[in-house]
Each structure stands twice: as C-alpha cells, then as structure tokens.
Design an enzyme around this catalytic site. Structure first.
Site, mmCIF file in Angstrom:
data_model
loop_
_atom_site.group_PDB
_atom_site.id
_atom_site.type_symbol
_atom_site.label_atom_id
_atom_site.label_comp_id
_atom_site.label_asym_id
_atom_site.label_seq_id
_atom_site.Cartn_x
_atom_site.Cartn_y
_atom_site.Cartn_z
ATOM 1 N N SER A 1 0.804 -1.221 0.000
ATOM 2 C CA SER A 1 0.000 0.000 0.000
ATOM 3 C C SER A 1 0.838 1.273 0.000
ATOM 4 O O SER A 1 0.377 2.309 -0.457
ATOM 5 C CB SER A 1 -0.953 -0.008 1.194
ATOM 6 O OG SER A 1 -0.234 -0.143 2.404
ATOM 7 N N HIS B 1 -5.363 -3.297 -2.760
ATOM 8 C CA HIS B 1 -5.005 -2.380 -3.858
ATOM 9 C C HIS B 1 -4.909 -3.101 -5.194
ATOM 10 O O HIS B 1 -4.494 -2.514 -6.188
ATOM 11 C CB HIS B 1 -3.679 -1.679 -3.558
ATOM 12 C CG HIS B 1 -3.739 -0.803 -2.351
ATOM 13 N ND1 HIS B 1 -4.180 0.500 -2.387
ATOM 14 C CD2 HIS B 1 -3.466 -1.072 -1.050
ATOM 15 C CE1 HIS B 1 -4.159 1.006 -1.167
ATOM 16 N NE2 HIS B 1 -3.721 0.079 -0.345
ATOM 17 N N LYS C 1 -11.501 0.758 -2.182
ATOM 18 C CA LYS C 1 -10.472 1.387 -3.015
ATOM 19 C C LYS C 1 -10.952 1.462 -4.463
ATOM 20 O O LYS C 1 -11.824 2.261 -4.741
ATOM 21 C CB LYS C 1 -9.164 0.660 -2.786
ATOM 22 C CG LYS C 1 -8.682 1.039 -1.366
ATOM 23 C CD LYS C 1 -7.648 0.229 -0.741
ATOM 24 C CE LYS C 1 -7.398 0.845 0.647
ATOM 25 N NZ LYS C 1 -6.735 -0.049 1.560
#
Ligand SMILES: *Cc1c(COP(=O)(O)O)cnc(C)c1O
Length: 370
Positions: A158, A186, A218
């Site tokens: 991240s 992610h 995300k």
C-alpha cells in the site's frame, strides 16, 4: 485532518479551493460515478439507510447475498463473505485461521490491519524481509515442524506500490504445507486483465491453499471488505469470526453500489487501461525528473523524501500550487523513508498529470528531494 467539501474525484475541494487529487485510492474514479450513485439511491428507497442489526440477527439483507455471490464469481471462488471494512476483514480472517499455538509469517511491509489481526489471533508473529523468499524459507525451516503456519502478504504494497512475488510464495506455502492469505486491497479492480487481482495478474488459479481478501473501499469506490474461499471456510467464518458477528451489516446503499462497481470493473477494460497508462506516465515523468520512486510498478507511486519535515513542507507547497498529495511518515512507513504517496486515477487527464509534474519539478528544485 483536511476537510473535503466535494466528492472524491480527479479534483477535490478543500478550503474553498479546487485541487488536483493525487492521494486517493479511488483508482478507477468509481466513488463518484453516476451509476453507483443511482444504485445507492434505489437501494435506500427499498431497504432504508442502516441495516439495524448484525447479519446473524436481522441485518442480513438480500443485497448482501447478491454481493457475495457476485464477488465469489468475480474471484472464481466457491463462496465469499463481506465485512463492514477491509480493516475488520483482516482482523476477522486472521484471528480465526491462526491461534495461540500457530505461527504467522508476515512481510515486513504488510498493512497495519494484518499486524493487528495477528495480534488479535495471539499467534506468534514472524516478519520476513520485504518480498524476500529466501528469508521466508529460512524462517519456515527454522520454525518448529509441528506448528501450523500461515503466510500472509499484501499483494500490492500500500505504501510502496510494488507487487508481492505470489508464485514464489505459493510454492513455499505448498512445500511447507501452509495457508497463503493474499490481501488484494489495492489489487482488486487494478491487477489482472479483468481486474480480478493478484492471482489473475500472475495467471494462477484459485486453490484450497489460498485465501483471498480484498476491499470494496479502493478501486471499487465504496466501503467494506470481503474474503473469498471454499464454502467450508466461509461457513466457519460466519460462525467464528468476531469482527463479522459482533458488528452491524453493511448498509444497502453500499452493497448496491459495490454490485454495480464490480459489474463495471468486469465489463469496462478501458477504465483499467487508462489507469495504467496514467500510472506509467506519471511514474516515468517523476523518475525522469530525478525523483526516487522505490520499486513502484502500480498506480501507487511513492516519491521518497526521507525526512518528515521536508515531506510535509513539500506537501504544503504542492497544496499551495493546486496539487493535493499527503505526506506519509513513520510509523506508517519505516524511519528514514518518509514520502509523498502519489496515486493516479483512470479519470485524470494527461494534462492534469503534466500540471502535477511541473509543480513537482518546481518545488523539488527549490526544496530538494530530487
Ligand atoms: C486499505 C487497506 C486495508 C483496509 O481496508 P479498508 O477498507 O480501508 O478498511 C487492508 N489492507 C490493505 C493492504 C490496505 O491497503
């Protein structure tokens, strides 16, 4: 904390100013997408706002079931369970899959929620050097044979934006008979031809040995976390995972917009292509200006500034010139590696990114960091 007066988009409004937003995880720009908004509004009309109870009591709405079926299919796994956040998903999985007499092997740069999950599990935490398969194997050989072991990694890190060596990790998991947990926070919607995450990126199939978690917060543009695996695993979590049991079910609006987002991610490969074009353009630009971007290979591009004071001053000056990038300092990252964590979106234009590069160059020249 900065107060934002607009949706999370390519540009956001702070202190009455419109700023180029280079620090969200809204990679595909779905958080403010009209289709997601419409889905959320429709769901609120039927289901209201809150779900009113734990899913084990009366808070388990039809949309949870639909979302979990959609995610299981998307990840090509048997079953899925959705949690109210990615954070609680990691607590929920790790605390159930590892116990007091087990060992969890954890990449040194794994996300805080993973570390907290291990602490909650009371298992022994062993950190291995970042992405270092040899270091991991040494730990696996050294640790007692009779103990159950579990390997866990961010698939996209991240803060550094590099990708875990998943094929090598899987090989070690097989060789030493342990589970492998992949945190696709992610990677969901970002990695792989269809955005399915790290396994698709590496051309690997789902496997009994692999537990995949991901977030809806995300690239999916909503909120929540999920875990995919066998039906048995999911049943077990429903009955044992305290961060799932003792919390209220995800709101209907979020379920409906996440369902819409997964549909878009599956269908619109162009969105992902633009994200990667932007990532490569911005990373290449920063590098050729002389900035250090570590091993970044994704839309997360750290600009290493090392010292906390320089980092925050750089961020402040970017803000003054119309670019919003937060500085990241210890303990989020190791001492001496403070950075500006730059992230791009599919909805940035080339002109936006050229504007940002110009500001980076100007400030880097006067302040240092190049
Ligand atoms: C953001 C993040 C989480 C937590 O997800 P939230 O949905 O924000 O709670 C977990 N793991 C990793 C690697 C993350 O980056």
């Amino acid at each position: 904390m900065q107060v934002v007066d607009s949706a999370c988009d390519a540009f956001i409004t702070i202190e009455g100013r419109k700023l180029l937003n280079l620090c969200s995880n809204n990679y595909l720009g779905l958080a403010a997408d009209e289709r997601l908004k419409r889905a959320a509004v429709r769901a609120i009309r039927t289901f209201g706002v809150g779900t009113g109870a734990s899913r084990l009591v009366s808070g388990n709405i039809r949309l949870h079931q639909q979302l979990e079926e959609k995610l299981a299919k998307f990840k090509k796994q048997e079953a899925c369970l959705v949690y109210p956040a990615g954070y609680s998903t990691n607590l929920g999985i790790i605390s159930v899959l590892a116990g007091r007499s087990d060992i969890v092997l954890c990449d040194r740069l794994n996300h805080a929620s993973i570390v907290d999950g291990i602490i909650l599990s009371r298992a022994e935490l062993m950190r291995y050097a970042h992405k270092d398969l040899r270091a991991l194997e040494r730990l696996l050989r050294k640790s007692p044979k009779h103990k159950r072991k579990l390997i866990i990694t961010d698939s996209v890190f991240s803060m550094d934006g590099d990708i875990a060596p998943v094929p090598g990790l899987l090989e070690l998991a097989r060789k030493h008979d342990c589970l492998l947990i992949l945190d696709d926070a992610h990677a969901t919607g970002v990695l792989g031809k269809n955005g399915r995450g790290a396994l698709e990126h590496f051309g690997l199939n789902a496997d009994e040995r692999i537990v995949q978690m991901g977030t809806l917060s995300k690239a999916v543009g909503c909120l929540g976390g999920f875990v995919c695996g066998s039906k048995d695993l999911i049943d077990y979590l429903v009955n044992r995972s305290r961060p799932f049991i003792f919390t209220t079910g995800l709101p209907a609006a979020i379920c409906a917009s996440a369902l819409t987002a997964i549909g878009i991610i599956e269908k619109d490969a162009g969105l992902r292509r633009r994200l990667w074009e932007n990532a490569n353009f911005l990373r290449g630009g920063l590098k050729s200006l002389g900035f250090e971007t570590l091993e970044s290979e994704t839309p997360i591009v750290p600009v290493l500034t090392k010292e906390p004071a320089l980092t925050m001053e750089f961020s402040r000056r970017l803000f003054e010139t119309g670019v919003f990038v937060q500085g990241i300092r210890p303990p989020t990252v190791p001492e001496g590696t403070s950075r500006l964590r730059v992230t791009v979106m599919a909805t940035h234009t080339k002109k936006d990114l050229e504007f940002a590069l110009e500001k980076f160059q100007m400030i880097g020249k006067t302040l240092g960091g190049i």
